[in-house]
Scaffold this motif. Structure first.
Motif, PDB file in Angstrom:
ATOM      1  N   PHE A 180      14.101   6.475 -53.934  1.00  0.00           N
ATOM      2  CA  PHE A 180      15.103   7.485 -54.282  1.00  0.00           C
ATOM      3  C   PHE A 180      16.349   7.308 -53.415  1.00  0.00           C
ATOM      4  N   THR A 181      17.455   7.784 -53.980  1.00  0.00           N
ATOM      5  CA  THR A 181      18.714   7.805 -53.227  1.00  0.00           C
ATOM      6  C   THR A 181      19.336   9.170 -53.424  1.00  0.00           C
ATOM      7  N   PRO A 182      18.977  10.100 -52.534  1.00  0.00           N
ATOM      8  CA  PRO A 182      19.515  11.461 -52.690  1.00  0.00           C
ATOM      9  C   PRO A 182      21.020  11.471 -52.484  1.00  0.00           C
ATOM     10  N   PRO A 183      21.767  12.230 -53.311  1.00  0.00           N
ATOM     11  CA  PRO A 183      23.225  12.270 -53.144  1.00  0.00           C
ATOM     12  C   PRO A 183      23.636  12.950 -51.838  1.00  0.00           C
ATOM     13  N   VAL A 184      22.922  13.996 -51.506  1.00  0.00           N
ATOM     14  CA  VAL A 184      23.251  14.736 -50.293  1.00  0.00           C
ATOM     15  C   VAL A 184      21.936  15.127 -49.644  1.00  0.00           C
ATOM     16  N   THR A 185      21.834  14.897 -48.373  1.00  0.00           N
ATOM     17  CA  THR A 185      20.640  15.310 -47.622  1.00  0.00           C
ATOM     18  C   THR A 185      21.088  16.004 -46.353  1.00  0.00           C
ATOM     19  N   SER A 186      20.511  17.172 -46.129  1.00  0.00           N
ATOM     20  CA  SER A 186      20.828  17.906 -44.905  1.00  0.00           C
ATOM     21  C   SER A 186      19.527  18.439 -44.298  1.00  0.00           C
ATOM     22  N   ALA A 187      19.543  18.703 -43.013  1.00  0.00           N
ATOM     23  CA  ALA A 187      18.364  19.221 -42.321  1.00  0.00           C
ATOM     24  C   ALA A 187      18.799  20.234 -41.274  1.00  0.00           C
ATOM     25  N   VAL A 188      18.188  21.376 -41.338  1.00  0.00           N
ATOM     26  CA  VAL A 188      18.456  22.420 -40.348  1.00  0.00           C
ATOM     27  C   VAL A 188      17.135  22.682 -39.606  1.00  0.00           C
ATOM     28  N   TYR A 189      17.117  22.447 -38.287  1.00  0.00           N
ATOM     29  CA  TYR A 189      15.911  22.626 -37.473  1.00  0.00           C
ATOM     30  C   TYR A 189      15.807  24.084 -37.014  1.00  0.00           C
ATOM     31  N   ASN A 190      14.874  24.778 -37.588  1.00  0.00           N
ATOM     32  CA  ASN A 190      14.581  26.133 -37.090  1.00  0.00           C
ATOM     33  C   ASN A 190      13.823  26.068 -35.761  1.00  0.00           C
ATOM     34  N   VAL A 191      12.872  25.114 -35.662  1.00  0.00           N
ATOM     35  CA  VAL A 191      12.095  24.904 -34.429  1.00  0.00           C
ATOM     36  C   VAL A 191      11.964  23.419 -34.218  1.00  0.00           C
ATOM     37  N   LEU A 192      12.267  22.973 -33.001  1.00  0.00           N
ATOM     38  CA  LEU A 192      12.017  21.588 -32.590  1.00  0.00           C
ATOM     39  C   LEU A 192      11.903  21.621 -31.073  1.00  0.00           C
ATOM     40  N   GLU A 193      10.663  21.695 -30.607  1.00  0.00           N
ATOM     41  CA  GLU A 193      10.481  21.843 -29.162  1.00  0.00           C
ATOM     42  C   GLU A 193       9.168  21.204 -28.719  1.00  0.00           C
ATOM     43  N   ILE A 194       9.186  20.855 -27.449  1.00  0.00           N
ATOM     44  CA  ILE A 194       7.985  20.260 -26.849  1.00  0.00           C
ATOM     45  C   ILE A 194       6.936  21.357 -26.683  1.00  0.00           C
ATOM     46  N   GLU A 195       5.787  21.150 -27.278  1.00  0.00           N
ATOM     47  CA  GLU A 195       4.690  22.112 -27.141  1.00  0.00           C
ATOM     48  C   GLU A 195       3.841  21.803 -25.913  1.00  0.00           C
ATOM     49  N   LYS A 196       3.605  20.510 -25.676  1.00  0.00           N
ATOM     50  CA  LYS A 196       2.803  20.118 -24.525  1.00  0.00           C
ATOM     51  C   LYS A 196       3.077  18.664 -24.203  1.00  0.00           C
ATOM     52  N   LEU A 197       3.167  18.396 -22.906  1.00  0.00           N
ATOM     53  CA  LEU A 197       3.323  17.014 -22.446  1.00  0.00           C
ATOM     54  C   LEU A 197       2.291  16.803 -21.360  1.00  0.00           C
ATOM     55  N   VAL A 198       1.357  15.868 -21.614  1.00  0.00           N
ATOM     56  CA  VAL A 198       0.299  15.613 -20.641  1.00  0.00           C
ATOM     57  C   VAL A 198       0.332  14.148 -20.236  1.00  0.00           C
ATOM     58  N   ARG A 199       0.014  13.931 -18.969  1.00  0.00           N
ATOM     59  CA  ARG A 199      -0.059  12.560 -18.459  1.00  0.00           C
ATOM     60  C   ARG A 199      -1.511  12.122 -18.536  1.00  0.00           C
ATOM     61  N   ILE A 200      -1.775  11.008 -19.223  1.00  0.00           N
ATOM     62  CA  ILE A 200      -3.156  10.556 -19.360  1.00  0.00           C
ATOM     63  C   ILE A 200      -3.455   9.334 -18.510  1.00  0.00           C
ATOM     64  N   THR A 201      -2.425   8.618 -18.116  1.00  0.00           N
ATOM     65  CA  THR A 201      -2.542   7.580 -17.093  1.00  0.00           C
ATOM     66  C   THR A 201      -1.299   7.696 -16.226  1.00  0.00           C
ATOM     67  N   SER A 202      -1.218   6.823 -15.272  1.00  0.00           N
ATOM     68  CA  SER A 202      -0.064   6.904 -14.379  1.00  0.00           C
ATOM     69  C   SER A 202       1.255   6.652 -15.105  1.00  0.00           C
ATOM     70  N   ASP A 203       1.224   5.941 -16.234  1.00  0.00           N
ATOM     71  CA  ASP A 203       2.481   5.646 -16.939  1.00  0.00           C
ATOM     72  C   ASP A 203       2.364   5.841 -18.443  1.00  0.00           C
ATOM     73  N   SER A 204       1.471   6.755 -18.873  1.00  0.00           N
ATOM     74  CA  SER A 204       1.374   7.055 -20.304  1.00  0.00           C
ATOM     75  C   SER A 204       1.181   8.553 -20.502  1.00  0.00           C
ATOM     76  N   TYR A 205       1.679   9.019 -21.680  1.00  0.00           N
ATOM     77  CA  TYR A 205       1.685  10.450 -21.954  1.00  0.00           C
ATOM     78  C   TYR A 205       1.277  10.688 -23.399  1.00  0.00           C
ATOM     79  N   VAL A 206       0.842  11.904 -23.632  1.00  0.00           N
ATOM     80  CA  VAL A 206       0.668  12.408 -24.985  1.00  0.00           C
ATOM     81  C   VAL A 206       1.560  13.630 -25.097  1.00  0.00           C
ATOM     82  N   CYS A 207       2.420  13.602 -26.119  1.00  0.00           N
ATOM     83  CA  CYS A 207       3.400  14.664 -26.281  1.00  0.00           C
ATOM     84  C   CYS A 207       3.207  15.326 -27.637  1.00  0.00           C
ATOM     85  N   SER A 208       3.104  16.656 -27.622  1.00  0.00           N
ATOM     86  CA  SER A 208       2.989  17.426 -28.866  1.00  0.00           C
ATOM     87  C   SER A 208       4.302  18.158 -29.099  1.00  0.00           C
TER      88      SER A 208
END
Length: 546
Positions: A477-505
């Motif tokens: 598809f090729t939409p003529p117009v596309t827009s996006a309004v973010y009502n919510v976009l935030e970090i829920e949780k950021l955990v470190r699982i190794t010294s240099d790796s993370y899981v981010c929700s």
């Protein structure tokens, strides 16, 4: 001459007088002897004279000689003689002719004292005297002990079955058993289940307080108190009964043969249960209390409840002990899932020995085949007496937040990797997800540029990178117009699982407009971010949208 005549007269007078007196005296003597001979020939006089001379001591001697053999089998001769002598009346005895007894040649008289016929006196006739009268003598005196007023007692003796009972040293036989009764001294716990009997001997005609003894199997039977005179109750020897110990959780309701065990049977002995090392040092741990029931003839039926739960007992026939385990239904258990390599403590005690070989890999789908995903490990702990509500988890020295669920007495704990605060990683995550959403919503509009804008935040050659690049071919598809309004976009949780790796929700809620059609796109995206040649890059992604 006249004087001579007078003198002769008086001589003649005195001679005649003397002769007369002599004749009268001789006559009186002869008459007196005759009278005595006559009286001696009368048996009544002989009997009365004899009775008048008899003393209590003489009668006692007669009793002793006449009672050489005791007329009572359970009394000693000296005891019987003493009782009869004590019953003899004192002196002043009477004599009476026993008209219906004896004969003319052998008349019989009775010796009476205090109105009692004490003896029979039989006379015998001797030869005739010079006057032709027969004399009498006492031929025999027969003491009559049965006529004495002697108090005779009857004793009822109750003894254990099979015991040896003696009265004044004489053994009683089974033929003398008159009856049997239920054992009156049975424990209250055996009143309904039956107990041994006592056999009853009835001992009659006892003159004095007897010596009565009882033994069974060589053990002396003790004499119990009796409210009734002359009734003796012997108890079974102590070795015929048993004493039982009952060990149950403190506070249990215990019954022995259906009878509730009262507090008086409880001892001051408290026995701790064998608890887990994880509960060492804890207060309020349950204990078992020891109860003792004595004087039972057979093994009892023991039952108990604790907090409404029936208990099961184990019986040690050697120690005569009933032991109830703590109810399994009241024990706690817990399962703990924590980051691999965590340190878990319960009530301050190390739980490492309870770690299982089970592992979970909740982040495996994020890795895309690059490296080994971080794992969670599982601890299982059973047999706890206290609630496992003091659990702590450390990962890399950092305290990990724990989520707990309780289902009855089973607890479940879950702990993820610790949350951290890393602005660089958070910025990367938010920038990437916005670029990715923009790329997927534009379709064929500038596909290559939008794709490169998204993959620049993704690790090269990763599975995620390949999926994003390959997805461009699927856009139709090729939409003529596309827009996006973010009502919510935030970090829920950021955990470190190794010294240099993370899981981010990341929680998102986007209002999109495609072909003038509004679409609400919301949910959670989970990113796996790790160091890639010194810079954080996204390696994996999972979107969970509503």
């Amino acid at each position: 001459m006249e004087n001579v005549k007078k003198s002769k007269f008086w001589k003649i007078y005195f001679c005649v007088t003397f002769c007369v007196i002599a004749l009268i005296t001789a006559g009186l003597i002869v008459f007196s002897d005759f009278i005595r001979a006559y009286e001696a020939s009368q048996p009544d006089n002989t009997a009365f004279d004899y009775v008048g001379s008899v003393t209590k001591e003489q009668l006692s001697d007669m009793l002793k000689s006449g009672l050489k053999e005791s007329p009572y089998s359970l009394e000693k001769p000296e005891t019987v003689i003493s009782a009869y002598i004590d019953a003899l009346p004192e002196g002043d005895y009477e004599c009476r002719r026993m008209i219906n007894m004896g004969s003319t040649q052998n008349p019989v008289y009775g010796l009476y004292g205090d109105g009692l016929l004490l003896a029979h006196i039989t006379l015998a006739q001797d030869s005739a005297d010079k006057y032709g009268f027969s004399t009498w003598r006492v031929d025999k005196t027969e003491i009559l002990p049965n006529n004495l007023r002697i108090e005779k007692k009857t004793y009822s003796v109750y003894a254990p079955v099979g015991s040896l009972v003696t009265v004044n040293g004489v053994v009683l036989t089974e033929d003398q058993i008159a009856d049997k009764i239920a054992y009156p001294f049975v424990s209250e716990f055996e009143e309904q289940v039956g107990a041994p009997y006592l056999v009853m001997y009835e001992i009659n005609d006892i003159l004095s307080t007897p010596v009565i003894e009882c033994e069974k199997n060589g053990m002396i039977c003790s004499l119990a108190e009796s409210a009734v005179a002359n009734e003796l109750y012997f108890k079974y020897p102590s070795d015929e009964t048993k004493s039982y110990d009952i060990v149950a959780p403190e506070g249990s309701v215990i019954t022995v043969n259906g009878v509730t065990l009262a507090e008086q049977f409880a001892s001051d002995i408290y026995i701790p249960y064998t608890y887990s090392t994880l509960e060492e040092g804890c207060d309020n741990l349950p204990t078992a209390r020891k109860y003792t029931v004595s004087g039972l003839f057979s093994d009892p039926q023991v039952a108990a409840e604790f907090e409404g739960i029936p208990l099961s007992f184990k019986f040690d026939s050697q120690e005569l002990t009933y032991t109830a385990d703590y109810p399994q239904k009241l024990l706690y258990s817990c399962e703990v899932t924590v980051p691999y390599g965590s340190t878990v403590t319960l009530h301050g005690n190390d739980c490492s020995s309870y770690k299982t070989t089970d592992t979970l890999s909740p982040y495996e789908m994020l890795f895309g085949g690059i490296g080994e995903p971080p794992l969670l490990e599982v601890y299982r702990i059973d047999g706890l007496y206290l609630q496992p509500d003091e659990l702590d988890v450390l990962y890399g020295g950092i305290s990990v937040e724990i989520e707990a669920e309780q289902d009855g007495r089973k607890w479940t704990y879950g702990a993820g990797y610790p949350e951290v605060s890393d602005q660089t990683v958070e910025d990367l995550a938010l920038t990437f997800i916005q670029a990715y959403f923009y790329y997927t919503s534009q379709g064929k509009n500038n596909t290559a540029a939008n794709m490169e804008n998204a993959v620049q935040y993704v690790a090269e050659n990763s599975e995620l990178s390949r999926k994003i690049r390959n997805s461009a071919a699927g856009f139709t598809f090729t939409p003529p117009v596309t827009s996006a309004v973010y009502n919510v976009l935030e970090i829920e949780k950021l955990v470190r699982i190794t010294s240099d790796s993370y899981v981010c929700s990341i929680e998102f809620d986007v209002d999109q407009m495609i072909y003038n059609v509004s679409r609400d796109f919301a949910g959670t995206v989970t990113l796996y971010i790790a160091d890639f040649y010194g810079q954080p890059k996204v390696f994996g992604m999972v979107i969970d949208n509503n």
